[in-house]
Design a protein around this motif. Structure first.
Motif, mmCIF file in Angstrom:
data_model
loop_
_atom_site.group_PDB
_atom_site.id
_atom_site.type_symbol
_atom_site.label_atom_id
_atom_site.label_comp_id
_atom_site.label_asym_id
_atom_site.label_seq_id
_atom_site.Cartn_x
_atom_site.Cartn_y
_atom_site.Cartn_z
ATOM 1 N N ALA A 298 0.831 -1.207 0.000
ATOM 2 C CA ALA A 298 0.000 0.000 0.000
ATOM 3 C C ALA A 298 0.861 1.250 0.000
ATOM 4 N N ILE A 299 1.981 1.205 0.745
ATOM 5 C CA ILE A 299 2.896 2.344 0.760
ATOM 6 C C ILE A 299 3.629 2.438 -0.570
ATOM 7 N N PRO A 349 3.462 13.737 1.816
ATOM 8 C CA PRO A 349 2.661 14.178 0.663
ATOM 9 C C PRO A 349 3.145 13.536 -0.629
ATOM 10 N N GLU A 350 2.205 13.186 -1.498
ATOM 11 C CA GLU A 350 2.556 12.494 -2.735
ATOM 12 C C GLU A 350 3.343 13.389 -3.687
ATOM 13 N N ASP A 351 3.155 14.708 -3.602
ATOM 14 C CA ASP A 351 3.914 15.574 -4.489
ATOM 15 C C ASP A 351 5.409 15.530 -4.175
ATOM 16 N N ILE A 352 5.744 15.210 -2.931
ATOM 17 C CA ILE A 352 7.158 15.033 -2.572
ATOM 18 C C ILE A 352 7.648 13.674 -3.059
ATOM 19 N N LEU A 353 6.840 12.637 -2.838
ATOM 20 C CA LEU A 353 7.233 11.291 -3.257
ATOM 21 C C LEU A 353 7.409 11.195 -4.774
ATOM 22 N N HIS A 354 6.593 11.955 -5.519
ATOM 23 C CA HIS A 354 6.598 11.862 -6.981
ATOM 24 C C HIS A 354 7.473 12.907 -7.646
#
Length: 468
Positions: A298-299, A349-354
């Protein structure tokens, strides 16, 4: 403790209020639901007339945010909105932590109980124990512990060329696992049918039966050794007969008494349950790790470039742990820690991960919170607190320049060192948004440049052996 601190730690809230105060050049207050002052910045700020807004998370009111009257109300709105977002994120992490704790607490309990009952247990040992106990209760010429095994008999013959094959038929037989007594040698080599005779009757009734003279009982079909009196006690688990205790001819020539039958039936019941638990141990163990894999996937799914990362890291980590000679139980926990090492990214936040480019300082700080967040989620489970510690420190470096605690050398737990190496290796050998994966040999060459600074040289040597 004020409810606000359940969602935003007090030290973090103090830093936020300091930032608000400096950004808007004003005093900032946080008041409870009864408008009592809980926090203010600066510390010597005097509370006079305030403009206030309530701070809510979901349906819960945490208190009020206030700034002196005369300061632009837009500043108050921005402060309240930012605090609300921070509290909402804290609420989500707290909720997820609770869910993880409940799930893992339940699985941990099953695992612990199964470990106590199943660790060191095997079918032969259980059967030996019960045979000895039965022989102690009623010394007999023979005591056998027999288990049911389904034997395929092959496909039935078919009639005609066009006839379809019929399904394979299975025959259930009782096979002796342990036999004690004068007739043990013959009793330990011959299987018995479960669908007829006295044994078939006991299996059908699912209860103990005793016969004083089998030669006067039409159901008796013979044993491979001489018998007069016999006691048959089925081993039953959840209405399924998995075997039987068979005792024949008490040495003193007496019949099997009711008290003896009750004692042996109780032992048989416990034996059956122990066997079942021993068989179920692996299933429960697999369930725990399957759940951990679901969380890790999931992560990983938040970033398509890291999908499957945690599972690969766990496989490498276990291989290194075994090469190091860590006990099997520790290696299992290393596997669990590696599967969950990035679970703290649930709050990133996903914007950091992506992000494809380089992270700025604030983004790096946010990303670097994930080991601590993950550890806090896992430490709610008492039996996994050691695993939580390993997760917390998997980004430490051997020379002390890592995070979150700046541990160095032997201060870093060995499992954390293992996960750090496996994590780095998998990052190098998989595609990322900004580069293609390195070949294994090139990845190891790159990692060797950091051996002794980033990585523990002793552990790294075993890592090389594990992946070679």
């Amino acid at each position: 403790m004020p409810k606000i601190f359940e969602f935003i730690p007090s030290d973090k809230l103090n830093k936020l209020f300091k930032g608000y105060s400096e950004a808007f050049n004003t005093a900032v207050f946080f008041l409870g639901r009864e408008k009592e002052v809980i926090l203010k910045f600066p510390d010597d700020a005097v509370m006079s007339e305030l403009n206030m807004l309530p701070l809510n998370v979901r349906d819960s009111m945490l208190g009020h945010v206030g700034i002196p009257a005369g300061v632009a109300e837009s500043h108050l709105g921005l402060i309240c909105q930012n605090l609300s977002e921070m509290a909402e994120m804290g609420y989500e992490i707290e909720s997820l932590s609770g869910e993880v704790a409940r799930n893992y607490e339940e699985l941990s309990l099953l695992w612990r109980l199964s470990s106590r009952l199943g660790a060191g247990l095997n079918v032969d040992k259980i059967c030996n124990v019960i045979a000895e106990e039965v022989m102690t209760i009623c010394p007999s010429n023979n005591v056998s512990i027999m288990l049911v095994i389904d034997m395929p008999t092959g496909p039935l013959p078919t009639m005609g060329a066009k006839a379809s094959p019929k399904p394979q038929v299975k025959m259930s037989l009782l096979f002796p696992k342990v036999s004690l007594g004068r007739d043990a040698s013959r009793a330990s080599t011959t299987p018995l049918a479960t669908d007829r005779g006295l044994i078939g009757f006991a299996f059908e009734k699912k209860e103990a039966i005793t016969v004083c003279d089998v030669h006067k009982d039409a159901r008796f079909e013979g044993f491979p050794y001489p018998v007069t009196g016999v006691l048959i006690v089925p081993l039953i688990v959840e209405e399924t007969v998995i075997g039987a205790v068979i005792a024949s001819d008490k040495i003193n020539g007496e019949e099997f008494y009711t008290t003896e039958i009750k004692l042996i039936s109780g032992i048989a019941s416990a034996c059956a349950v122990s066997i079942k638990k021993a068989l179920l141990f692996d299933e429960i163990h697999d369930m725990l790790f399957s759940t951990a894999e679901v969380f890790s996937l999931a992560i990983d799914a938040k970033d398509p470039y890291t999908y499957g990362h945690s599972k690969r890291v766990s496989e490498i980590s276990v291989a290194v742990a075994k090469m190091l000679g860590l006990p099997p139980e520790t290696a299992n926990r290393v596997r669990l820690a590696a599967l969950l090492h990035d679970i703290g990214k649930i709050g990133t936040p996903e914007d950091i991960l992506h992000k494809h480019g380089k992270l700025d300082l604030s983004e790096v700080e946010k990303m670097n919170e994930h080991p601590v967040v993950g550890a806090k989620m896992i430490e709610h489970v008492e039996k996994l607190r050691e695993v939580a510690t390993w997760i917390c420190h998997h980004h430490e470096k051997y020379d002390g320049t890592g995070y979150p605690a700046g541990l160095k050398g032997e201060e870093i737990p060995v499992p954390s060192k293992i996960i750090a190496i496996a994590d780095y290796y998998d990052a190098l050998t998989t595609d990322r948004p900004y580069r293609k994966a390195f070949p294994k040999e090139e990845a190891i060459r790159i990692m060797k440049e950091s051996n002794g600074t980033h990585f523990d040289p002793f552990v790294f040597d075993y890592f090389e052996k594990a992946v070679s």
